[in-house]
Design an enzyme around this catalytic site. Sequence first.
Site, PDB file in Angstrom:
ATOM      1  N   ARG A  73       0.851  -1.203   0.000  1.00 49.21           N
ATOM      2  CA  ARG A  73       0.000   0.000   0.000  1.00 49.21           C
ATOM      3  C   ARG A  73       0.878   1.242   0.000  1.00 49.21           C
ATOM      4  NH1 ARG A  73      -4.142   0.611   4.800  1.00 49.21           N
ATOM      5  NH2 ARG A  73      -5.538  -0.660   3.518  1.00 49.21           N
ATOM      6  N   GLY A 442     -17.055  -5.334   1.727  1.00 50.13           N
ATOM      7  CA  GLY A 442     -17.157  -6.772   1.955  1.00 50.13           C
ATOM      8  C   GLY A 442     -17.427  -7.205   3.377  1.00 50.13           C
ATOM      9  N   GLY A 448     -15.298   0.338   1.873  1.00 52.47           N
ATOM     10  CA  GLY A 448     -15.968   0.828   0.658  1.00 52.47           C
ATOM     11  C   GLY A 448     -16.993   1.915   0.944  1.00 52.47           C
TER      12      GLY A 448
END
Length: 533
Positions: A73, A442, A448
């Site tokens: 990341r 998820g 999200g």
Amino acid sequence: MTPSIDMANATTAAKLNKFEQFKAEKDGLLVKHELEQFAQMGWEAVDDTDLTHRLKWLGIFFRPVTPGKFMLRLRLPNGVLTGYKARTLADIIQRYGEDGSADITTRQNLQLRGILLEDIPDIFRRMQAAGLTSIQSGMDNVRNITGSPVAGLDADELIDTQGLVRKVQDMITGNGTGNPAFSNLPRKFNIAIEGGRDNSIHAEINDIAFVPAYRDGQLGFNVLVGGFFSARRCEAAIPLNAWVAPDDSVLELCRAILEVYRDHGPRVNRQKARLMWLIDDWGLDRFRAAVEVAYGQPLPTAAAQDEMDWDKRDHIGVHPQKQVGLNYVGLHIPVGRLQASDLFDLARLAEVYGSGELRLTVEQNVILPNVPDSRLPVLLQEPLLERFSITPSALTRSLVSCTGAQFCNFALVETKQRALALALALDAELALPQPVRIHWTGCPNSCGQPQVADIGLMGTKVRKEGKTVEGVDIFMGGQVGKEAHLGEKVQQGIPCEDLHGVLRSLLIENFGARLRQPGEEAVGGGTLRVVVE
Ligand code: SRM
Ligand code: SF4
């Protein structure tokens, strides 16, 4: 500066949670000096805590779903990168073939996939040479710092935040080399600095957000604190009742808040360790007073109102810049997934048609800035724009998805592939008067951001006909932009296999969708080139 964690507050060592214990034993940043050794011995021989936790201080994530293939990341302040950086990253993932890909994240950042531990020392050398870092991008550190993706391009912006965001990142990360002063926070920490009028980065869901505001005629920032999402609790940020000028005061205030959080934030229960829990415990007045002491001088009170007075834009399509004759072109990247060849292509487009720069958005899309009017027609003919469209269909256009079960072991459902397939199918079936923002996540960690969506879908497990199947809870009512407001759960436990019909009804009843006539086709769309097994 040495951290001075308030152990009276953190309570006795016996009560520290296991994360606090391993951090106290050895700071996460220290694995930096062991990388060459890890690379030589192979991941299987690395101490379990170093492998699964401490490496995240360097941005290296062991993936239990794909053991041995790591995720890296990055940090891309304000979502800005260059063609050169994109090509460096493309080159890094290309050698991993089908395993190598990159995801644009909901913090306008990139995560690389398929990385082998033995390659990390070399990858880090190449990244450093390209001005890239992944330091302190995971675990109890400050995440990628977001800012308007059209900073410096937008004729209506108030403050170009790019320099400030970079400076705050440099302060927190010791210029990208790692800063032990801020490597042991009680929990993760999010900072956003908005300089535009449309709240492009969801200020309200950050632990600290700076939003533009005039005070006594001077332009600066009002400050919000404590916004966060977690499985246990989601809160919008609240005003700190403080205003700062758009200069090093921003840096100093970030430093002061981080010091207060580092030294006094709760460290017993990890589910109650984000900044808002400290604010709850102390009350805003005591928190503000402590921040003022750390800041070293009284903080001006907030301006009466902020200047975020526009609806949120999605930046897709061609838009004139404040620089006469130049445009930014927003490309839709289906669920943010890129292959090495895509990154090479985007680098080429940026260099051939623009100024060599690329921007990322929190909607997981890409912007090509500085394209002269004269080059637009040729750019728009580029084959890549058939996949990365400037005119995607209404539902795919605004689709956001977290990583999900393909790579994330927290996931309760597969997200990206399913999200895209459903959006394309519904776009083919329904005509919509405006885009509808569907966000998939998820699991309840909410990476999200389903609470900011028109329709948010959160993965869960559901019983259907005696079997456990993948399902979702549905959130609605999320508003973004000037009147940002978090959505709430409205339905729960919908099996994914029944979701198509449920979403069709929701879109018809709540968003003015109508069934398409025979022969009436949706334009745009998208394909995901990686097939999820
Ligand atoms: Fe997240 C943990 C992915 C944005 C809340 N998040 C994770 C991990 C690291 C879990 C893991 O180790 O597998 C996920 C990595 C999966 C993978 O392989 O990609 C993960 N989070 C993501 C990304 C990639 C989602 C995406 O597809 O875009 C985003 C990376 C952003 C970045 O560039 O740094 C991402 N995560 C978010 C956001 C959204 C945001 O920041 O606007 C949130 C909610 C906001 C917030 O944090 O307040 C978010 N992630 C979490 C949480 C819950 C935090 C909490 O306080 O409980 C976890 C779990 C944890 O930290 O314990 C988590
Ligand atoms: Fe993983 Fe859950 Fe975050 Fe999605 S929301 S990336 S499944 S932790």
